[in-house]
Design an enzyme around this catalytic site. Structure first.
Site, short mmCIF file in Angstrom:
data_model
loop_
_atom_site.label_atom_id
_atom_site.label_comp_id
_atom_site.label_asym_id
_atom_site.label_seq_id
_atom_site.Cartn_x
_atom_site.Cartn_y
_atom_site.Cartn_z
N LEU A 19 39.44 -10.92 23.38
CA LEU A 19 39.66 -12.11 22.56
C LEU A 19 38.56 -13.13 22.83
CD1 LEU A 19 43.53 -12.45 23.03
CD2 LEU A 19 42.24 -10.92 21.54
N GLY A 34 45.94 -18.48 17.76
CA GLY A 34 46.53 -18.03 19.00
C GLY A 34 46.27 -16.57 19.31
N ASP A 88 36.92 -14.67 28.68
CA ASP A 88 36.49 -15.69 29.65
C ASP A 88 36.99 -15.39 31.06
OD1 ASP A 88 39.16 -16.21 29.38
OD2 ASP A 88 38.96 -18.33 28.90
N ASN A 142 50.68 -15.55 34.53
CA ASN A 142 50.21 -14.52 33.60
C ASN A 142 48.69 -14.60 33.55
OD1 ASN A 142 49.67 -12.80 31.48
ND2 ASN A 142 50.40 -14.23 29.91
N ASN A 169 37.58 -22.38 31.76
CA ASN A 169 37.85 -23.34 30.69
C ASN A 169 36.96 -24.57 30.75
OD1 ASN A 169 40.16 -22.06 29.32
ND2 ASN A 169 41.17 -22.33 31.30
N HIS A 171 -7.88 -22.96 45.46
CA HIS A 171 -7.31 -24.27 45.16
C HIS A 171 -7.81 -24.86 43.85
CE1 HIS A 171 -9.81 -24.65 49.04
NE2 HIS A 171 -10.66 -24.51 48.07
N TYR A 223 -7.74 -23.25 37.13
CA TYR A 223 -6.99 -22.62 36.04
C TYR A 223 -7.75 -21.38 35.60
CZ TYR A 223 -5.30 -21.41 31.46
OH TYR A 223 -4.81 -20.70 30.39
N ALA A 277 -22.37 -25.17 41.62
CA ALA A 277 -21.25 -26.11 41.58
C ALA A 277 -21.47 -27.15 40.50
CB ALA A 277 -21.09 -26.78 42.93
#
EC number: 2.7.7.23
Length: 447
Positions: free
Chosen positions: A7, A78, A103, A169, A223, A358, A361, A418
């Protein structure tokens, strides 16, 4: 024949979320998928998932196979109404029907097997899982004598005396399909909520049994976010205990999370605040963390990673990462390479013994073995429309603060000065310098 009905039609308003309740995740899997996985251990002939609220999202979330079918419950009136809708859609009512909510993510397949065995042994019309809870708030109360159920009352309909009953239950049923099909459509909504309760079937069936088990946590329904958090903690404890018993050390287990799919070898040390997600594999003798996030990544033996983030990549043996490195998807970093602090690498292949120590990128790049990338090196791979590749050969030395404008190809044993901005390819054994000549102006004064 064994049929399962899950369900999963409700909104889950107490979750305070736009996402259907059953699509919230525990350790990377939705609540619904966890219930499906447990049900699949029964090898059922068919699994029917009753959907309603945002049914397309729920359907799309499920790992499909031939035994899974969806039925739309509209409107949602329900649990009993959900099974009424199922009964009207299914032509054959043979064998047994397991009904449970979507759940209850901790329910074990073994527990469902025991329920079926008990049901068969009693030759019952219906058997349902019950347990005694110290705090039964939110659960319907079961009243039984010698395991024969006399009545079930939803908490909303209980008086104070009935609420003192601790037997609850769990919402997990095993029905005789034929017996249920004869009475299911006679159930009415005679309650304060104006809903059709599946529990009312108990009064209409002759042999209704309580299958009581210990409250070990697996029946916890979800819940709200508090209950979701508690279930997450339960799952994580089980996962980490399994790894610790298999030879993994967690310095501070409570601060770490590990996905169920992840594989961790022996003599691995996981330091505090480390999170291992997705289909990750960490081989023997690695040190991971602290403060590290790894997802969908293969890490071979004797690697060390500290304070870093790695996605969807491969690290070979004896690789060192961090601190504060970011390894983005589709990277392969070969043995004995070193990625240092404040380095970002994306979609790149680094051969053996490459050092990017160091502040660099490296994107869309291939770097040959024994090459050193100086501090502040940038591969400028994007021209505003397309990404372009950078190739750096073996035994090269990229000077500090070098910008490599892609597409570009540097051969073996290339050195860059450099501070250079390199825009042209360089051949093997060459020195590339691209910067203006320094000018010193004597007797200079500031204004």
């Amino acid at each position: 024949m064994l049929t399962v009905a899950i369900l999963a039609a409700g909104k889950g308003t107490r979750m305070a979320s736009s996402l259907p309740k059953v699509l919230h995740k525990l350790s990377g899997k939705t609540l619904l998928q966890r219930v499906i996985d447990s049900c699949n251990e029964l090898k059922p002939d068919k699994i029917f998932i009753i959907v309603g609220h945002k049914s397309k999202e729920v359907k799309d979330s499920v790992f499909k196979n031939n035994n899974i079918h969806f039925i739309v419950q509209k409107p949602q009136k329900g649990t009993g109404h959900a099974v009424q809708v199922l009964s009207q859609k299914v032509k054959k009512h043979d064998g047994k029907l397991i009904v449970l909510n979507g759940d209850v993510p901790l329910i074990k397949g073994e527990t469902l097997k025991k329920l079926i065995h008990y049901h068969d042994s009693q030759k019952a019309d219906v058997s349902l899982i019950t347990t005694k809870k110290k705090n039964p708030h939110g659960y319907g109360r079961v009243f039984a004598k010698d395991n024969l159920i006399e009545m079930i009352i939803e908490e909303k309909d209980c008086n104070n005396v009935q609420k003192s009953n601790l037997l609850i239950n769990a919402g997990i049923y095993c029905f005789n399909w034929k017996s249920l099909s004869k009475i299911i459509n006679t159930i009415k909504s005679n309650n304060k909520q104006n809903e059709i309760y599946l529990t009312d079937a108990i009064y209409l069936l002759k042999k209704s049994y309580s299958f009581e088990i210990l409250d070990n946590g697996e029946l916890q329904g979800i819940n709200n976010r508090v209950q979701l958090s508690k279930c997450e903690e339960t799952i994580q404890n089980l996962i980490k205990e399994k790894h610790m018993l298999g030879g993994v050390t967690f310095i501070n287990p409570a601060s770490c999370t590990v996905s169920e799919e992840s594989i961790i070898g022996k003599d691995v040390i996981i330091d505090a605040n480390t999170h291992i997600r997705g289909n990750s594999k960490i081989s023997n003798n690695c040190k991971i963390g602290p403060n590290t996030f790894i997802k969908d990544t293969i890490i071979n033996e004797n690697c060390e990673i500290i304070n870093s983030t790695i996605f969807n990549s491969v690290l070979m043996d004896f690789v060192n990462i961090g601190p504060y490195s970011h390894i983005r998807p589709n990277c392969e970093i070969s043995s004995y390479s070193r990625i240092g602090n404040f380095v970002e690498i994306k979609n790149s292949q680094l051969d053996k013994e490459v050092k990017v120590n160091h502040l660099s990128y490296i994107g869309d790049s291939t770097v040959g073995k024994h090459t050193n990338i100086g501090a502040g090196t940038i591969t400028a791979n994007f021209d505003g429309k397309k990404k372009h590749p950078t190739f750096i050969g073996e035994n090269s030395s990229i000077g500090a603060n070098t910008v490599l404008i892609a597409p570009i190809n540097l051969g073996d044993s290339v050195t860059t000065g450099a501070g250079s901005v390199i825009t042209k390819d360089s051949q093997n054994n060459s020195l590339a310098i691209a910067r203006t000549k320094q000018v010193n102006i004597e007797n200079w004064k500031k204004n």
